[in-house]
Design an enzyme around this catalytic site. Structure first.
Site, PDB file in Angstrom:
ATOM      1  N   HIS A 148      32.207  39.979  46.287  1.00 50.06           N
ATOM      2  CA  HIS A 148      32.828  40.687  45.156  1.00 50.06           C
ATOM      3  C   HIS A 148      33.983  41.580  45.648  1.00 50.06           C
ATOM      4  O   HIS A 148      33.925  42.817  45.521  1.00 50.06           O
ATOM      5  CB  HIS A 148      31.748  41.534  44.465  1.00 50.06           C
ATOM      6  N   GLU A 253      37.222  37.297  43.482  1.00 45.06           N
ATOM      7  CA  GLU A 253      35.882  37.190  44.065  1.00 45.06           C
ATOM      8  C   GLU A 253      35.491  35.733  44.288  1.00 45.06           C
ATOM      9  O   GLU A 253      35.193  35.000  43.344  1.00 45.06           O
ATOM     10  CB  GLU A 253      34.876  37.870  43.138  1.00 45.06           C
TER      11      GLU A 253
HETATM   12  O1  TA6 Z   1      32.587  40.106  38.871  1.00 49.66           O
HETATM   13  C1  TA6 Z   1      32.966  40.609  37.619  1.00 49.66           C
HETATM   14  C2  TA6 Z   1      31.760  41.304  37.020  1.00 49.66           C
HETATM   15  O2  TA6 Z   1      30.697  40.408  36.827  1.00 49.66           O
HETATM   16  C3  TA6 Z   1      32.208  41.974  35.722  1.00 49.66           C
HETATM   17  O3  TA6 Z   1      31.583  41.373  34.612  1.00 49.66           O
HETATM   18  C4  TA6 Z   1      31.790  43.431  35.909  1.00 49.66           C
HETATM   19  O4  TA6 Z   1      30.501  43.634  35.397  1.00 49.66           O
HETATM   20  C5  TA6 Z   1      31.863  43.565  37.436  1.00 49.66           C
HETATM   21  O5  TA6 Z   1      31.300  42.347  37.903  1.00 49.66           O
HETATM   22  C6  TA6 Z   1      31.195  44.786  38.003  1.00 49.66           C
HETATM   23  O6  TA6 Z   1      29.803  44.675  37.858  1.00 49.66           O
HETATM   24  P1  TA6 Z   1      28.898  45.918  38.393  1.00 49.66           P
HETATM   25  O7  TA6 Z   1      27.476  45.453  38.222  1.00 49.66           O
HETATM   26  O8  TA6 Z   1      29.281  46.155  39.821  1.00 49.66           O
HETATM   27  O9  TA6 Z   1      29.291  47.081  37.531  1.00 49.66           O
END
Ligand code: TA6
Length: 279
Positions: A148, A253
């Site tokens: 991520h 990501e």
């Molecule tokens: O990777 C994108 C995502 O899935 C978004 O939907 C947003 O929720 C982001 O991840 C961050 O997620 P988190 O659980 O770290 O707040």
């Protein structure tokens, strides 16, 4: 405070916390390439907002599971198993390293090995996933996985993601399926939360203001890429993210998130991304 380790190679450096094995800094010629929120919590009490959080065994929320969004890897204390080279660190996660309340929600036997390597202007992050269930009576299990990565940018308005033209994607906002990307240079001017499928060998983040680029080269075991920017409203909704920080970051990501990967006892899966700074 979670323990942090530093690796170097020439003028490059990187920092990796044992909490979540989260890389929180990658500097090339002294210039930071990775975004971490000024409000990130670094004491191990929650996933670090920024850097390269590791998403395993689930990307997002899975209906059949009570695991929190993005699984437990980013919320567990990994163990350093090798730091014999100054430009590399290797960390491991076993079920016993996962907080009990999370481990009980996914009671499978596994081993994760995460290798972070600096070479000149390149950073490689490799994840090995092993099913360590007993070969005689153990069970297969399935997972989705993602790196991520939060990239630091001078301004989101003059940042472009290229290499995804022609790919099919899902816009998770309003769950719009089977869209096709028709831009060579994707510009972010609102909240985006997209999952692109069948990604190419090279994806590029171009930062117009600094005339610099980051090239992403994933292994072909990674099938998807998520492009995310929370923009104004979602930024306000994150306590560990400043309201205006959406202007200074973009998440690109690399992962395999659209289809589960199935591992039988004794099998393993490996995926890595190489990021190269073109300054
Ligand atoms: O990777 C994108 C995502 O899935 C978004 O939907 C947003 O929720 C982001 O991840 C961050 O997620 P988190 O659980 O770290 O707040």
């Amino acid at each position: 405070m979670s323990i942090k380790h530093i690796i170097t190679d020439g003028t490059a450096s990187a920092e990796v916390y044992e909490h979540g094995a989260t890389l929180t800094s990658w500097k090339v010629d002294g210039i930071e390439q990775i975004f971490v929120s000024e409000k990130a919590i670094l004491d191990g009490s929650k996933a670090i907002r920024g850097g390269i959080p590791l998403v395993f065994p689930h990307f997002g929320k899975v209906e059949t599971s009570k695991l929190p969004q993005h699984g437990f890897a980013r919320n567990s204390k990994w163990v350093v198993i090798d730091q014999s080279k100054k430009n590399q660190i290797i960390l491991q996660l076993l079920p016993e390293n996962v907080p009990e309340e999370l481990r009980s929600l996914w009671p499978n036997q596994f081993k994760l090995i995460y290798t972070v390597t600096l070479e000149g202007k390149a950073l490689t992050t490799k994840l090995d996933v092993l099913n360590t269930e007993n070969k005689n009576d153990g069970k297969a299990w399935e997972f989705t996985v993602l790196l991520h990565t939060y990239f630091k940018v001078p301004s989101i308005e003059t940042t472009y993601v290229s290499g995804l033209k022609g790919l099919k994607y899902t816009e998770k906002i309003n769950n719009i399926l089977d869209k096709i990307e028709d831009n060579e240079n994707i510009v972010i001017s609102k909240e985006v939360d997209r999952v692109y499928n069948d990604i190419p060998k090279t994806i590029t983040i171009k930062k117009e203001d600094s005339k610099s680029k980051i090239e992403l080269n994933p292994t072909n075991t990674f099938k998807d890429v998520v492009v995310w920017n929370p923009w104004i409203e979602k930024s306000k909704g994150m306590s560990d993210f400043d309201d205006l920080e959406y202007k200074k970051m973009i998440c690109v990501e690399i992962g395999t998130v659209s289809n589960f990967i199935n591992l039988k006892p004794g099998e393993n899966w490996t995926g890595s991304q190489t990021l190269t700074a073109k300054l």
